[in-house]
Write a protein that holds these residues in place. Structure first.
Motif, PDB file in Angstrom:
ATOM      1  N   LEU A 132      33.684 102.444  33.041  1.00 19.01           N
ATOM      2  CA  LEU A 132      32.775 103.335  32.335  1.00 19.01           C
ATOM      3  C   LEU A 132      31.933 104.163  33.301  1.00 19.01           C
ATOM      4  O   LEU A 132      31.267 103.611  34.175  1.00 19.01           O
ATOM      5  N   THR A 133      31.953 105.463  33.130  1.00 19.38           N
ATOM      6  CA  THR A 133      31.062 106.355  33.872  1.00 19.38           C
ATOM      7  C   THR A 133      29.950 106.821  32.938  1.00 19.38           C
ATOM      8  O   THR A 133      29.955 106.525  31.738  1.00 19.38           O
ATOM      9  N   GLU A 134      29.026 107.579  33.484  1.00 17.22           N
ATOM     10  CA  GLU A 134      27.914 108.086  32.687  1.00 17.22           C
ATOM     11  C   GLU A 134      28.369 109.034  31.584  1.00 17.22           C
ATOM     12  O   GLU A 134      27.608 109.299  30.650  1.00 17.22           O
ATOM     13  N   GLU A 135      29.594 109.547  31.687  1.00 21.00           N
ATOM     14  CA  GLU A 135      30.119 110.464  30.672  1.00 21.00           C
ATOM     15  C   GLU A 135      30.690 109.725  29.459  1.00 21.00           C
ATOM     16  O   GLU A 135      31.024 110.359  28.454  1.00 21.00           O
ATOM     17  N   HIS A 136      30.811 108.425  29.543  1.00 18.96           N
ATOM     18  CA  HIS A 136      31.379 107.664  28.437  1.00 18.96           C
ATOM     19  C   HIS A 136      30.453 107.765  27.227  1.00 18.96           C
ATOM     20  O   HIS A 136      29.229 107.729  27.359  1.00 18.96           O
ATOM     21  N   PRO A 137      31.013 107.905  26.009  1.00 14.25           N
ATOM     22  CA  PRO A 137      30.162 108.079  24.824  1.00 14.25           C
ATOM     23  C   PRO A 137      29.387 106.822  24.455  1.00 14.25           C
ATOM     24  O   PRO A 137      29.695 105.714  24.912  1.00 14.25           O
ATOM     25  N   LEU A 138      28.416 107.016  23.617  1.00 10.55           N
ATOM     26  CA  LEU A 138      27.606 105.919  23.098  1.00 10.55           C
ATOM     27  C   LEU A 138      28.488 104.907  22.385  1.00 10.55           C
ATOM     28  O   LEU A 138      29.389 105.270  21.637  1.00 10.55           O
ATOM     29  N   GLY A 139      28.217 103.617  22.621  1.00  8.41           N
ATOM     30  CA  GLY A 139      28.972 102.566  21.964  1.00  8.41           C
ATOM     31  C   GLY A 139      28.331 102.121  20.664  1.00  8.41           C
ATOM     32  O   GLY A 139      27.428 102.776  20.125  1.00  8.41           O
ATOM     33  N   LYS A 140      28.800 100.985  20.166  1.00  4.34           N
ATOM     34  CA  LYS A 140      28.314 100.459  18.895  1.00  4.34           C
ATOM     35  C   LYS A 140      27.537  99.168  19.122  1.00  4.34           C
ATOM     36  O   LYS A 140      27.703  98.489  20.120  1.00  4.34           O
ATOM     37  N   GLY A 141      26.675  98.846  18.168  1.00  7.97           N
ATOM     38  CA  GLY A 141      25.908  97.619  18.241  1.00  7.97           C
ATOM     39  C   GLY A 141      24.417  97.888  18.313  1.00  7.97           C
ATOM     40  O   GLY A 141      23.968  99.008  18.593  1.00  7.97           O
ATOM     41  N   PHE A 142      23.646  96.847  18.073  1.00  9.00           N
ATOM     42  CA  PHE A 142      22.188  96.978  18.039  1.00  9.00           C
ATOM     43  C   PHE A 142      21.627  97.482  19.364  1.00  9.00           C
ATOM     44  O   PHE A 142      20.818  98.413  19.406  1.00  9.00           O
ATOM     45  N   LEU A 143      22.057  96.896  20.478  1.00  3.60           N
ATOM     46  CA  LEU A 143      21.476  97.287  21.764  1.00  3.60           C
ATOM     47  C   LEU A 143      21.923  98.682  22.191  1.00  3.60           C
ATOM     48  O   LEU A 143      21.180  99.388  22.880  1.00  3.60           O
ATOM     49  N   ALA A 144      23.107  99.101  21.771  1.00  2.00           N
ATOM     50  CA  ALA A 144      23.523 100.477  22.037  1.00  2.00           C
ATOM     51  C   ALA A 144      22.597 101.451  21.312  1.00  2.00           C
ATOM     52  O   ALA A 144      22.192 102.476  21.873  1.00  2.00           O
ATOM     53  N   GLU A 145      22.243 101.118  20.078  1.00  2.00           N
ATOM     54  CA  GLU A 145      21.330 101.978  19.327  1.00  2.00           C
ATOM     55  C   GLU A 145      19.938 101.987  19.962  1.00  2.00           C
ATOM     56  O   GLU A 145      19.279 103.030  20.031  1.00  2.00           O
ATOM     57  N   VAL A 146      19.490 100.838  20.442  1.00  2.00           N
ATOM     58  CA  VAL A 146      18.209 100.790  21.154  1.00  2.00           C
ATOM     59  C   VAL A 146      18.247 101.702  22.378  1.00  2.00           C
ATOM     60  O   VAL A 146      17.327 102.482  22.618  1.00  2.00           O
ATOM     61  N   SER A 147      19.333 101.614  23.148  1.00  2.00           N
ATOM     62  CA  SER A 147      19.450 102.439  24.349  1.00  2.00           C
ATOM     63  C   SER A 147      19.481 103.924  23.998  1.00  2.00           C
ATOM     64  O   SER A 147      18.914 104.750  24.719  1.00  2.00           O
TER      65      SER A 147
END
Length: 307
Positions: A132-147
């Motif tokens: 994963l690089t910084e260009e990778h899209p947002l993932g799923k899950g509670f902590l992804a939403e927090v981030s």
């Protein structure tokens, strides 16, 4: 002498980074809610009070500071994720920064730069072997939403014309705290074994390297999101095995099953049963940052073996 203002300055990263910055000649200040005597702050650190729930903030802190290091955030691993705890985890990261942004706007003030923590949880709970690089899209899950909301709060303060940096931090290795002591305990008891499948990746970074990244981001024109991890992610099995080798303790092949982790931790099981294989190429190629700790075993030996 320029002043660096901390939120969350009494945590693991904040206390170590304070020592680092004081040693480099900076004045360090911290926004605090309670008594200084309970905070473990260095005696040379200035303190200002704030209360997020009441919307109170000593604006002198904003007037006198040149940089903001945003580390505030309720721990994600120590309590079950009840609705109330979820709200606290989110608001302690987002609401704190929004309060500062509002006050800067009202007063027409600005920092030279804001360096904020974020997490590799941005990419999701478990992304397998994908690098994963910084260009990778947002993932799923509670902590992804927090981030996501955490980084959007950083972007809002960046909208005031302030240089902003978001350090998406992996597993921080330190003898004083963070995730490492939790991995150490069963190994020291002689029952160390992989968690879950053991194949999930742990993208780690030594605490000293992380603090040096913050200092480098203050002093140099870093901008945007960076994966604040070391160059060599390892699997959970590799991590536990190496800890056992360093401590000269047995390593057990039977894994702790995912169902047992979920029974014990609830939703928080994703913190150890999942993982991300994260690449740090942007830091390596664009900033010239030089790591002190690039290999897991020497890093663990430096932390765990008394010399």
């Amino acid at each position: 002498m320029k002043q660096v203002l901390f939120t969350g300055g009494t945590g693991l990263v904040g206390l170590r980074l304070t020592e680092w910055l004081l040693g480099k000649g900076y004045q360090v200040a911290c926004l605090t809610r309670g008594s200084r005597s309970e905070s473990q702050l260095h005696p040379d650190v200035k303190t200002y009070t704030w209360d997020i729930r009441k919307g109170e903030l000593d604006e002198t802190a904003l007037e006198e500071s040149h940089y903001l290091v945003h580390l505030a955030g309720a721990p994600v691993a120590d309590k079950r994720w009840t609705p109330e705890r979820r709200k606290e985890i989110l608001e302690s990261r987002v609401g704190t920064l929004d309060l500062i942004t509002d006050r800067l706007t009202l007063r027409g003030l600005a920092f030279e730069a804001v360096i904020s923590a974020s997490g590799i949880s941005y990419y999701g709970e478990d992304t397998g072997n994908e690098l994963l690089t910084e260009e990778h899209p947002l993932g799923k899950g509670f902590l992804a939403e927090v981030s996501r909301q955490w980084e959007e709060a950083v972007d809002r303060i960046g909208g005031l014309g302030i240089r902003t940096v978001k350090l998406r931090t992996g597993l921080v290795l330190s003898r004083e705290g963070g995730a490492l002591p939790a991995f150490l305990t069963p190994v020291r008891w002689g029952v160390g074994s992989p968690l879950g499948t053991g194949k999930q990746y742990q993208s780690w970074i030594h605490l000293d390297d992380l603090c040096r990244m913050y200092a480098d981001a203050i002093e140099n024109p870093w901008s945007g999101a960076y994966n604040a991890v070391g160059p060599q992610p390892v699997t959970n099995e590799e991590l536990i095995r190496t800890i056992a080798q360093v401590l000269r303790k047995p390593f057990w092949a039977p894994n702790v099953p995912v169902w047992a982790l979920r029974l014990l931790l609830g939703e928080r099981a994703s913190l150890v049963a999942g993982g991300n294989r994260v690449d740090n190429q942007r830091i390596r190629k664009e900033t010239g940052f030089q790591y002190l700790h690039t290999d897991l075993r020497p890093a663990l030996e430096a932390l765990l073996i008394d010399r």
